[in-house]
Design a protein around this motif. Sequence first.
Motif, PDB file in Angstrom:
ATOM      1  N   ARG A 101       0.689  -1.128   0.015  1.00 36.60           N
ATOM      2  CA  ARG A 101       0.113   0.084  -0.098  1.00 36.60           C
ATOM      3  C   ARG A 101       0.916   1.236  -0.031  1.00 36.60           C
ATOM      4  O   ARG A 101       0.544   2.146  -0.802  1.00 36.60           O
ATOM      5  N   GLU A 102       1.891   1.441   0.823  1.00 36.77           N
ATOM      6  CA  GLU A 102       2.749   2.588   0.971  1.00 36.77           C
ATOM      7  C   GLU A 102       3.617   2.683  -0.597  1.00 36.77           C
ATOM      8  O   GLU A 102       3.845   3.637  -0.981  1.00 36.77           O
TER       9      GLU A 102
ATOM     10  N   ARG B 202       2.346   1.845  -3.531  1.00 39.43           N
ATOM     11  CA  ARG B 202       1.388   2.300  -4.202  1.00 39.43           C
ATOM     12  C   ARG B 202       1.483   3.685  -4.161  1.00 39.43           C
ATOM     13  O   ARG B 202       1.166   4.611  -5.139  1.00 39.43           O
ATOM     14  N   ALA B 203       1.209   4.053  -2.793  1.00 41.33           N
ATOM     15  CA  ALA B 203       1.114   5.561  -2.486  1.00 41.33           C
ATOM     16  C   ALA B 203       2.228   6.491  -3.038  1.00 41.33           C
ATOM     17  O   ALA B 203       2.168   7.661  -3.377  1.00 41.33           O
ATOM     18  N   HIS B 204       3.309   5.905  -2.588  1.00 41.15           N
ATOM     19  CA  HIS B 204       4.682   6.567  -3.267  1.00 41.15           C
ATOM     20  C   HIS B 204       4.698   6.661  -4.944  1.00 41.15           C
ATOM     21  O   HIS B 204       5.032   7.608  -5.320  1.00 41.15           O
TER      22      HIS B 204
ATOM     23  N   GLU C 128       2.153   6.744  -6.680  1.00 40.68           N
ATOM     24  CA  GLU C 128       1.129   7.874  -7.116  1.00 40.68           C
ATOM     25  C   GLU C 128       1.596   9.157  -6.903  1.00 40.68           C
ATOM     26  O   GLU C 128       1.557   9.861  -7.709  1.00 40.68           O
ATOM     27  N   ARG C 129       2.245   9.484  -5.876  1.00 41.46           N
ATOM     28  CA  ARG C 129       3.056  10.663  -5.517  1.00 41.46           C
ATOM     29  C   ARG C 129       4.083  11.033  -6.615  1.00 41.46           C
ATOM     30  O   ARG C 129       4.015  12.118  -6.979  1.00 41.46           O
TER      31      ARG C 129
END
Length: 403
Positions: A165-166, A168-170, A172-173
């Motif tokens: 999850r982290e 994917r968030a990274h 996305e950023r």
Amino acid sequence: MPSTVAAHPAHRPDEQVDPRLVDAVLAAAMAVVVAVVAAADLEGTGRAGALCYLFAAGFGALLLARRHAPRLVLVLTVLGIFVYYMFQLPPIGIALPAVAALFSAAEADRTRAAAAAGAVLVSVAAYFRVHEGLPTSYLVSYDLLTDVALVAAAVALGVSVRSRRELRAHQERLRALAAAEEHREADRRLQAEKAGIARDLHDTIGHTMSVIAVHSNVAAEAVGRDDEAAARALEQIRSASSATLRELRSTVKLLRSPGADPAERSSIGLAGIPQLATAAEDAGVEVTARIDVDPQELDATIDAAAYRLVQESLTNVLRHSGARHAAVQARLRNGTLELRVTDDGRGAPRAASPHAAPAAGDGGRGLQGMAERVVLLGGTLTTGNREGGGFEVRATLPRRLGP
């Protein structure tokens, strides 16, 4: 009629399922598993009943709060397991009821708490197994190994889910930053293109208006005295105006087609300098042009920029210098294009430079625009009065752009 297609953003898999539904399914699954194991009563205690199922429901219900209070859920689950065995109810394993709580704590970045709770459960279970007289070999080879494996698997799975999850968030950023940078770069390119078009319009219109002003004065003085000279002057005005209109139409076409290559804005280049020299001579300034450069050896952008520099320089000669003669030289030297435009006029009131204000009447834009054009292409520009009178513009440009 043009059709429009609505663009729908792609949904990630974790956005397609309501988290509350996931928690409810996990809670129900845990309650069912614990209830089934308790109902099986593998040790034949005969105590399977409503209280067992109430505990099973409680273990499941705690998971509904796992996202909001993972450590509290973990602590209550561990305490619930101890209380369950205090009532001497049918065995359900020491780690099985806590698997989901351990996973939830690790997923919520409470890995230390999950590992500590798992260690407490395994240690307490081992102690009571030894106290009950269970053989150490059986404890180590089966019971303890099973509990440790369940605890480790639950914690590891939670850490893995959180890491993905982290990640994917990274990503996305990073994508958002890349998109923002692309947008800024597009804005910079747009501003640079606008500035280039503005410089070209300034050079073209300024040169043409200078030619028109000179010939209109000639025509005004010749009317009634030398009609042939007046006709020639008007023909020069017509020719200069027509050429400028063609170039303006080319520029407007470029503005209407944002995807067009700026190098295709016009076909101007060093090959067009003879026409500039002819126009200046018609306006009363003799021009000597020596072009020792094959335009094929230059990038189109460099070729066009060289033309603009010569055009602006001759415009300044016509408008400000009062010169009778000007010289244009262009040559390639060590892979660099060298341009030099000189005149025998009165020069500038003071030594000029790319950052100094030019002669009166230029509005401060001519030399400034030339300097901007040269710097953007990675070259240098020097301007100033010559010894013995006159003015000089000297520019160096790379033969080709890029590596």
